[in-house]
Design an enzyme around this catalytic site. Structure first.
Site: not given
Length: 189
Positions: A149, A165
């Site tokens: 992301h 992440c």
């Protein structure tokens, strides 16, 4: 007056000599003391797609948590791009192996993971916008709660700063988002 001028000239000469010596001193290499480097470091190690995948046919991503870079290859293997990233803050939070992109979202919402809720019970979900930790785009992996992301906090790029992440600058995740369809193969190393 002459003494003052001579002292000033001597000081100027001394400062100029020190500056020249500093310029002539070689910079320390990045690997001179890797254990002491804590901030924004990325070695951008080169990778070949063949070292990670058996065949072409779909785009491929390799998230290198050591060099803090994400490598992209198109389905033909000819277009290779490297993006600086943030990576998980610890090895305990780093899942390694093969996965794929299963869902994509422009303007994602963020919800704390169960482990984050245990540590920070006051954290609440955040919708799209400048306060969202997922930035402008998110590509969800087949592993639950693992996402590639963007981020609005650019200080995180090049650092160990996530709970699992892989984060990119918003401009770069927007570019990658267009290049990677659902089904893109991903390897995290």
């Amino acid at each position: 007056m002459t003494d003052t001028l001579n002292r000033r000239a001597a000081m100027a000469l001394g400062l100029a000599s020190a500056a020249g010596a500093a310029l002539a001193t070689p910079a320390l290499s990045q690997d001179a003391a890797p254990a002491t480097v804590r901030n924004n470091v990325s070695g951008f190690q080169m990778h070949a797609w063949r070292d990670h995948f058996d065949s072409l046919g779909k785009p491929m991503l390799v998230a290198d948590t050591f060099s803090r870079a994400l490598h992209y290859w198109n389905a033909e293997g000819g277009d290779h791009r490297i993006f600086p990233t943030s990576v998980p803050i610890s090895d305990d939070l780093t899942k390694r192996g093969y996965t794929e992109i299963v869902r994509k979202k422009e303007g994602p919402s963020w919800t704390p993971t169960p482990s984050q809720m245990a540590r920070y019970p006051d954290w609440k979900p955040i919708g799209p916008g400048p306060d969202n930790p997922l930035g402008t785009h998110a590509m969800y992996l087949s592993w639950p709660a693992y996402i590639i992301h963007g981020t609005h906090d650019t200080r995180k790029i090049g650092r160990r700063s996530s709970d699992g992440c892989i984060g990119l600058y918003n401009e770069m995740i927007a570019e990658l988002f267009q290049l990677c369809p659902v089904g893109t193969r991903v390897r995290v190393i």
